[in-house]
Design an enzyme around this catalytic site. Sequence first.
Site, mmCIF file in Angstrom:
data_model
loop_
_atom_site.group_PDB
_atom_site.id
_atom_site.type_symbol
_atom_site.label_atom_id
_atom_site.label_comp_id
_atom_site.label_asym_id
_atom_site.label_seq_id
_atom_site.Cartn_x
_atom_site.Cartn_y
_atom_site.Cartn_z
ATOM 1 N N ASP A 1 47.184 103.180 -15.316
ATOM 2 C CA ASP A 1 47.339 102.719 -16.707
ATOM 3 C C ASP A 1 46.756 103.684 -17.734
ATOM 4 O O ASP A 1 46.457 103.295 -18.857
ATOM 5 C CB ASP A 1 46.732 101.323 -16.882
ATOM 6 C CG ASP A 1 45.243 101.341 -17.147
ATOM 7 O OD1 ASP A 1 44.565 102.215 -16.594
ATOM 8 O OD2 ASP A 1 44.772 100.494 -17.916
ATOM 9 N N GLU A 2 46.615 104.945 -17.355
ATOM 10 C CA GLU A 2 45.856 105.847 -18.217
ATOM 11 C C GLU A 2 46.420 107.267 -18.138
ATOM 12 O O GLU A 2 46.741 107.743 -17.047
ATOM 13 C CB GLU A 2 44.453 105.815 -17.635
ATOM 14 C CG GLU A 2 43.359 106.411 -18.367
ATOM 15 C CD GLU A 2 42.125 106.504 -17.449
ATOM 16 O OE1 GLU A 2 41.271 107.297 -17.768
ATOM 17 O OE2 GLU A 2 42.038 105.804 -16.414
ATOM 18 N N ASP B 1 45.281 104.329 -22.850
ATOM 19 C CA ASP B 1 44.860 103.415 -21.784
ATOM 20 C C ASP B 1 45.413 102.020 -22.102
ATOM 21 O O ASP B 1 45.241 101.514 -23.210
ATOM 22 C CB ASP B 1 43.321 103.387 -21.716
ATOM 23 C CG ASP B 1 42.810 102.665 -20.485
ATOM 24 O OD1 ASP B 1 42.060 103.280 -19.714
ATOM 25 O OD2 ASP B 1 43.148 101.472 -20.295
HETATM 26 P P1 TTP Z 1 41.135 99.685 -16.436
HETATM 27 O O1 TTP Z 1 41.920 100.501 -17.427
HETATM 28 O O2 TTP Z 1 39.768 100.151 -16.067
HETATM 29 O O3 TTP Z 1 40.975 98.204 -16.983
HETATM 30 P P2 TTP Z 1 42.006 97.285 -17.754
HETATM 31 O O4 TTP Z 1 43.253 98.022 -18.122
HETATM 32 O O5 TTP Z 1 42.239 96.038 -16.953
HETATM 33 O O6 TTP Z 1 41.200 96.878 -19.036
HETATM 34 P P3 TTP Z 1 40.852 97.767 -20.327
HETATM 35 O O7 TTP Z 1 41.482 97.042 -21.469
HETATM 36 O O8 TTP Z 1 39.367 97.795 -20.406
HETATM 37 O O9 TTP Z 1 41.446 99.134 -20.107
HETATM 38 O O10 TTP Z 1 41.965 99.543 -15.090
HETATM 39 C C1 TTP Z 1 43.371 99.417 -15.057
HETATM 40 C C2 TTP Z 1 43.810 98.468 -13.967
HETATM 41 O O11 TTP Z 1 43.337 98.934 -12.691
HETATM 42 C C3 TTP Z 1 43.268 97.066 -14.116
HETATM 43 O O12 TTP Z 1 44.086 96.244 -14.950
HETATM 44 C C4 TTP Z 1 43.198 96.572 -12.712
HETATM 45 C C5 TTP Z 1 42.992 97.814 -11.873
HETATM 46 N N1 TTP Z 1 41.583 97.889 -11.413
HETATM 47 C C6 TTP Z 1 41.279 97.462 -10.121
HETATM 48 O O13 TTP Z 1 42.167 97.065 -9.373
HETATM 49 N N2 TTP Z 1 39.971 97.481 -9.717
HETATM 50 C C7 TTP Z 1 38.953 97.915 -10.519
HETATM 51 O O14 TTP Z 1 37.770 97.911 -10.120
HETATM 52 C C8 TTP Z 1 39.280 98.370 -11.857
HETATM 53 C C9 TTP Z 1 38.193 98.858 -12.797
HETATM 54 C C10 TTP Z 1 40.597 98.340 -12.259
HETATM 55 MG MG MG Z 2 43.183 99.882 -19.066
#
Ligand code: TTP
Ligand code: MG
Length: 346
Positions: A103-104, A9
């Site tokens: 992103d995962e 991730d």
């Molecule tokens: P995530 O992997 O949930 O969050 P992140 O990568 O920003 O942070 P983390 O380090 O905790 O993994 O989500 C990936 C991307 O998806 C995030 O950068 C922005 C987008 N996103 C949205 O647009 N709306 C949302 O509600 C969420 C949770 C994420």
């Molecule tokens: Mg993330």
Amino acid sequence: MENNIIHVDIDAFYASVEELDNKDLKNHPVVVGGLSDSSIVTTANYEARKYGIHSAMPIFMAKNLCSDLIVVPIRRNRYLEKSKEVFNILSKYSENIEKVSIDECYLDISKNKEDSVDIVKSIMKEVKEKTGLSVSVGLSYNKFLAKVASDWNKPQGMKIISIEDIPNILLDLDITKVHGIGRKSEKRFRNIGINTVEDLYQLSEEFLVDNFGKMGHELYERIRGVDNRKVTPYRERKSIGVERTFKSTRDKEILHNYIERFSRELSKDLKNKNLGFNTLTIKIKDSDFESRTRSKTLKQTIISYEDIYRLSLELFSEVYKNESLRLIGITASNLVDLNMIQLSFI
Ligand code: TTP
Ligand code: MG
């Protein structure tokens, strides 16, 4: 039970891309979101998270928590570009890769001969060096535990969960960390005082099945370290289109009607599959069976019927030379899986 499932991730994904592209943002609290106060945070960098700012929080609230907050507008195409860069690197470690969001992803490395921990280390290093982004990685023997592990000590986290760690390592986890517990079931559990995995252990399988059906059974097993879901690669479709032969005609009105109808069909098909696209191609065949095509690639991802129709007419006017036609085809390619773009509020 071998640890051969990896979950990767990207850390604070959208915000990290913005920091990469604009060095002035580094070490400042940053959120990515719409520019008006009524819009919502898509993500916050780790600096901003220190103030309690998180995804889905209204921008005005985030600004109240941190007066120095920098709000950067969303650039979805850029994030898709970086996401592809990361996935391309990860694909080299295993053909069996399942992307679950922008992103995962999960990787099944059971066919890879190298040591699992070495693979994890080299993934983290290579992604950082080649894309500038940091990722958190979890390694375990099933998907649920690999995901729990990647979330363990973000950012730049690396965690291994082995069978000997079960159940102790899970006990303190909040129920929302258990795959399968959505907003609705979260509420139902909280109402009966179940907040952690340890609380969940008190519930019998019968109770869970009676109240939550098939998911109840899966939850029962999952928190005991059993998760049989396979890593299943998503086969990317290259293109999607509508093409039809008809009685030869050079009547422009009839031809335009076909284009309108095909655009509508294409847009419906894309919507059903939750796809957008960047390239549109029109194909025509005249009464002598001669074919010609014309394509256009746009920076912006196209989703709406109106844009498809407008673009098709534009391409048609460029390719059509008043001859009698017997076929028209409209094809979308460079497809964008809209499932990969999580809920983003503008
Ligand atoms: P995530 O992997 O949930 O969050 P992140 O990568 O920003 O942070 P983390 O380090 O905790 O993994 O989500 C990936 C991307 O998806 C995030 O950068 C922005 C987008 N996103 C949205 O647009 N709306 C949302 O509600 C969420 C949770 C994420
Ligand atoms: Mg993330």
